[in-house]
Design a protein around this motif. Structure first.
Motif, PDB file in Angstrom:
ATOM      1  N   ASN A 137       0.848  -1.188   0.000  1.00 55.76           N
ATOM      2  CA  ASN A 137       0.000   0.000   0.000  1.00 55.76           C
ATOM      3  C   ASN A 137       0.883   1.238   0.000  1.00 55.76           C
ATOM      4  O   ASN A 137       1.776   1.369   0.841  1.00 55.76           O
ATOM      5  CB  ASN A 137      -0.902   0.008   1.242  1.00 55.76           C
ATOM      6  N   ALA A 138       0.633   2.149  -0.936  1.00 50.97           N
ATOM      7  CA  ALA A 138       1.349   3.425  -0.967  1.00 50.97           C
ATOM      8  C   ALA A 138       0.652   4.373   0.003  1.00 50.97           C
ATOM      9  O   ALA A 138      -0.396   4.943  -0.302  1.00 50.97           O
ATOM     10  CB  ALA A 138       1.348   3.993  -2.381  1.00 50.97           C
ATOM     11  N   ALA A 139       1.218   4.523   1.189  1.00 49.64           N
ATOM     12  CA  ALA A 139       0.589   5.259   2.277  1.00 49.64           C
ATOM     13  C   ALA A 139       1.209   6.643   2.433  1.00 49.64           C
ATOM     14  O   ALA A 139       2.227   6.969   1.826  1.00 49.64           O
ATOM     15  CB  ALA A 139       0.739   4.476   3.581  1.00 49.64           C
ATOM     16  N   ASN A 140       0.571   7.465   3.281  1.00 49.10           N
ATOM     17  CA  ASN A 140       1.194   8.727   3.668  1.00 49.10           C
ATOM     18  C   ASN A 140       1.834   8.548   5.048  1.00 49.10           C
ATOM     19  O   ASN A 140       1.721   7.493   5.668  1.00 49.10           O
ATOM     20  CB  ASN A 140       0.180   9.877   3.669  1.00 49.10           C
ATOM     21  N   GLU A 141       2.497   9.571   5.545  1.00 47.15           N
ATOM     22  CA  GLU A 141       3.289   9.427   6.761  1.00 47.15           C
ATOM     23  C   GLU A 141       2.458   9.164   8.015  1.00 47.15           C
ATOM     24  O   GLU A 141       2.977   8.685   9.019  1.00 47.15           O
ATOM     25  CB  GLU A 141       4.168  10.657   6.983  1.00 47.15           C
ATOM     26  N   GLN A 142       1.154   9.446   7.961  1.00 48.46           N
ATOM     27  CA  GLN A 142       0.285   9.140   9.105  1.00 48.46           C
ATOM     28  C   GLN A 142      -0.084   7.669   9.161  1.00 48.46           C
ATOM     29  O   GLN A 142      -0.494   7.156  10.213  1.00 48.46           O
ATOM     30  CB  GLN A 142      -0.975  10.004   9.058  1.00 48.46           C
ATOM     31  N   LEU A 143      -0.015   6.991   8.034  1.00 52.29           N
ATOM     32  CA  LEU A 143      -0.241   5.549   7.902  1.00 52.29           C
ATOM     33  C   LEU A 143      -1.653   5.113   8.290  1.00 52.29           C
ATOM     34  O   LEU A 143      -1.882   3.957   8.621  1.00 52.29           O
ATOM     35  CB  LEU A 143       0.783   4.778   8.746  1.00 52.29           C
ATOM     36  N   LEU A 144      -2.618   6.020   8.249  1.00 52.02           N
ATOM     37  CA  LEU A 144      -3.980   5.708   8.681  1.00 52.02           C
ATOM     38  C   LEU A 144      -4.955   5.557   7.525  1.00 52.02           C
ATOM     39  O   LEU A 144      -6.148   5.408   7.743  1.00 52.02           O
ATOM     40  CB  LEU A 144      -4.484   6.786   9.644  1.00 52.02           C
ATOM     41  N   GLY A 145      -4.479   5.614   6.304  1.00 52.59           N
ATOM     42  CA  GLY A 145      -5.369   5.523   5.168  1.00 52.59           C
ATOM     43  C   GLY A 145      -5.822   6.884   4.693  1.00 52.59           C
ATOM     44  O   GLY A 145      -5.523   7.918   5.297  1.00 52.59           O
ATOM     45  N   CYS A 146      -6.580   6.895   3.629  1.00 48.54           N
ATOM     46  CA  CYS A 146      -7.106   8.127   3.042  1.00 48.54           C
ATOM     47  C   CYS A 146      -8.448   8.465   3.688  1.00 48.54           C
ATOM     48  O   CYS A 146      -9.301   7.602   3.840  1.00 48.54           O
ATOM     49  CB  CYS A 146      -7.281   7.948   1.536  1.00 48.54           C
ATOM     50  N   PHE A 147      -8.628   9.720   4.071  1.00 44.62           N
ATOM     51  CA  PHE A 147      -9.863  10.162   4.706  1.00 44.62           C
ATOM     52  C   PHE A 147     -10.770  10.938   3.744  1.00 44.62           C
ATOM     53  O   PHE A 147     -11.783  11.492   4.167  1.00 44.62           O
ATOM     54  CB  PHE A 147      -9.548  11.045   5.924  1.00 44.62           C
ATOM     55  N   GLN A 148     -10.421  10.975   2.456  1.00 42.99           N
ATOM     56  CA  GLN A 148     -11.239  11.679   1.468  1.00 42.99           C
ATOM     57  C   GLN A 148     -12.211  10.695   0.812  1.00 42.99           C
ATOM     58  O   GLN A 148     -11.766   9.773   0.117  1.00 42.99           O
ATOM     59  CB  GLN A 148     -10.365  12.319   0.392  1.00 42.99           C
ATOM     60  N   PRO A 149     -13.510  10.869   1.004  1.00 44.62           N
ATOM     61  CA  PRO A 149     -14.453   9.924   0.390  1.00 44.62           C
ATOM     62  C   PRO A 149     -14.334   9.913  -1.121  1.00 44.62           C
ATOM     63  O   PRO A 149     -14.243  10.962  -1.754  1.00 44.62           O
ATOM     64  CB  PRO A 149     -15.824  10.434   0.845  1.00 44.62           C
ATOM     65  N   PHE A 150     -14.267   8.694  -1.679  1.00 49.02           N
ATOM     66  CA  PHE A 150     -14.233   8.439  -3.114  1.00 49.02           C
ATOM     67  C   PHE A 150     -12.920   8.860  -3.769  1.00 49.02           C
ATOM     68  O   PHE A 150     -12.826   8.872  -4.993  1.00 49.02           O
ATOM     69  CB  PHE A 150     -15.416   9.110  -3.838  1.00 49.02           C
ATOM     70  N   HIS A 151     -11.912   9.205  -2.996  1.00 54.57           N
ATOM     71  CA  HIS A 151     -10.627   9.543  -3.604  1.00 54.57           C
ATOM     72  C   HIS A 151     -10.066   8.293  -4.285  1.00 54.57           C
ATOM     73  O   HIS A 151     -10.047   7.207  -3.697  1.00 54.57           O
ATOM     74  CB  HIS A 151      -9.650  10.054  -2.549  1.00 54.57           C
ATOM     75  N   PRO A 152      -9.585   8.404  -5.539  1.00 51.38           N
ATOM     76  CA  PRO A 152      -9.210   7.211  -6.304  1.00 51.38           C
ATOM     77  C   PRO A 152      -7.803   6.699  -6.030  1.00 51.38           C
ATOM     78  O   PRO A 152      -7.181   6.116  -6.927  1.00 51.38           O
ATOM     79  CB  PRO A 152      -9.343   7.703  -7.748  1.00 51.38           C
ATOM     80  N   CYS A 153      -7.285   6.881  -4.829  1.00 53.53           N
ATOM     81  CA  CYS A 153      -5.933   6.411  -4.530  1.00 53.53           C
ATOM     82  C   CYS A 153      -5.948   4.955  -4.078  1.00 53.53           C
ATOM     83  O   CYS A 153      -6.976   4.437  -3.620  1.00 53.53           O
ATOM     84  CB  CYS A 153      -5.275   7.299  -3.466  1.00 53.53           C
ATOM     85  N   ILE A 154      -4.810   4.311  -4.177  1.00 52.40           N
ATOM     86  CA  ILE A 154      -4.715   2.908  -3.774  1.00 52.40           C
ATOM     87  C   ILE A 154      -4.901   2.758  -2.267  1.00 52.40           C
ATOM     88  O   ILE A 154      -5.457   1.756  -1.797  1.00 52.40           O
ATOM     89  CB  ILE A 154      -3.363   2.303  -4.234  1.00 52.40           C
ATOM     90  N   ASP A 155      -4.475   3.744  -1.497  1.00 53.30           N
ATOM     91  CA  ASP A 155      -4.646   3.728  -0.048  1.00 53.30           C
ATOM     92  C   ASP A 155      -6.124   3.606   0.308  1.00 53.30           C
ATOM     93  O   ASP A 155      -6.518   2.797   1.166  1.00 53.30           O
ATOM     94  CB  ASP A 155      -4.058   5.023   0.524  1.00 53.30           C
ATOM     95  N   ASN A 156      -6.964   4.388  -0.351  1.00 49.51           N
ATOM     96  CA  ASN A 156      -8.405   4.350  -0.113  1.00 49.51           C
ATOM     97  C   ASN A 156      -8.982   2.997  -0.526  1.00 49.51           C
ATOM     98  O   ASN A 156      -9.775   2.388   0.206  1.00 49.51           O
ATOM     99  CB  ASN A 156      -9.077   5.484  -0.888  1.00 49.51           C
TER     100      ASN A 156
END
Length: 318
Positions: free
Chosen positions: A142-161
């Motif tokens: 999973n390509a994550a961000n530094e918070q490592l908690l996942g994406c919090f944007q609804p419907f964002h098309p990232c692999i994290d989400n």
């Protein structure tokens, strides 16, 4: 990253998130139960304040909560909700829902994937284009961000989400436990492991790649290579992992150009496989878009993977 603050080791947190305990899923939901189960889950989320957070997130995008069907609303609510642990009964019901939906999607097994060739590394590697949440390898990246908690944007098309939505909120809860123990953001070029829960993959390897704004520099390439090495090192230390899928780390909103990123990925993996013979049976380079696939095809045609496997120098940054 300060030398006094080394990355949190796998052995420090593996028991905390049950990495050596296989996830025991409940029976998947049947088609006739699906709608009622969604409504029951929505009712439970409606009393914990999550709906207010979703209203705010949707308004920021010019959307209205009333325009979402029940299943889409449930997905959006889980996306914006923080990692506060949910009741076991909620997890049980949601696991049934996610497992039932997963069964309705095509599942890709490693044995179906053609290898890249018969060379030393190519025979243990595959290039596959598709949804990584349908890939039944032992571990996915999973390509994550530094918070490592996942994406919090609804419907964002990232692999994290996509990965968090398919796995379920246990994944975010585990990441939160790890980050609380670590006490600081995840450094670039490192990785953490969690179970995969409702994914076909048993494990998820969360890594933070470099952010590129402007020309690609050697330090970007080294950080990206470090992300791939960290994921492979974790995979080798997890129980029973013989196959791993690596996504195109940093090539989305993090801005790493796809061509150079593909060359770094192939070179890093080839070098790792040469140094760890027999450790993994299969490494899948997972791509989603046609442009991603073209970038890997070009790098493969340049012999990047085989040069790395044979210990020859290549040009990863260009």
């Amino acid at each position: 990253m300060s030398a006094s603050l080394p990355p949190l080791s796998l052995d420090t947190y593996r028991a905390l998130v049950g990495l050596d305990t296989p996830f025991a899923p409940p029976p998947p939901v049947g088609p006739g139960e699906h709608a009622a189960l969604v409504q029951r889950l929505l009712a439970q989320l409606g009393v914990d304040g999550t709906t207010g957070h979703l209203h705010e997130a949707l308004e920021a995008r010019g959307m209205a909560l009333g325009g979402l069907d029940s299943r889409t609303r449930l997905r959006a609510l889980l996306t914006v909700r923080g990692p506060t642990p949910l009741p076991d009964a909620f997890h049980h019901d949601l696991d049934r829902l996610l497992l039932g939906e997963a069964q309705a999607r095509p599942r890709v097994t490693p044995t179906e994937l053609p290898r890249l060739g018969d060379g030393r590394a190519a025979a243990r590697c595959a290039l596959w284009q598709g949804d990584i949440t349908t890939l039944a390898v032992d571990a996915i990246t999973n390509a994550a961000n530094e918070q490592l908690l996942g994406c919090f944007q609804p419907f964002h098309p990232c692999i994290d989400n996509a990965i968090h939505c398919a796995a379920g909120p246990r994944l975010r809860e585990d990441c939160a436990h790890i980050m609380a123990l670590q006490g600081r953001p995840e450094p670039t070029g490192t990785a953490k492991a969690t179970r995969g829960y409702n994914l076909p993959a048993r494990f998820v390897l969360h890594t933070v790649g470099p952010i590129v704004r402007g020309p690609v520099r050697p330090e970007h390439a080294e950080a990206l290579a470090s992300s791939y090495r960290a994921c492979l090192d974790l995979a080798a230390a997890l129980p029973g992992v013989r196959s791993v899928a690596l996504c195109a780390v940093s090539t989305g909103v993090f801005g790493y150009p796809k061509g150079p990123a593909a060359r770094v990925a192939l070179a890093a993996v080839g070098t790792w496989l040469r140094a760890h013979p027999g450790t993994l049976d299969l490494v899948v380079f997972n791509v989603f878009s046609d442009s991603d696939r073209a970038a890997y095809a070009q790098a493969l045609s340049e012999g990047v993977l085989e040069r790395a496997t044979n210990g020859l120098k290549g040009h990863a940054v260009r």
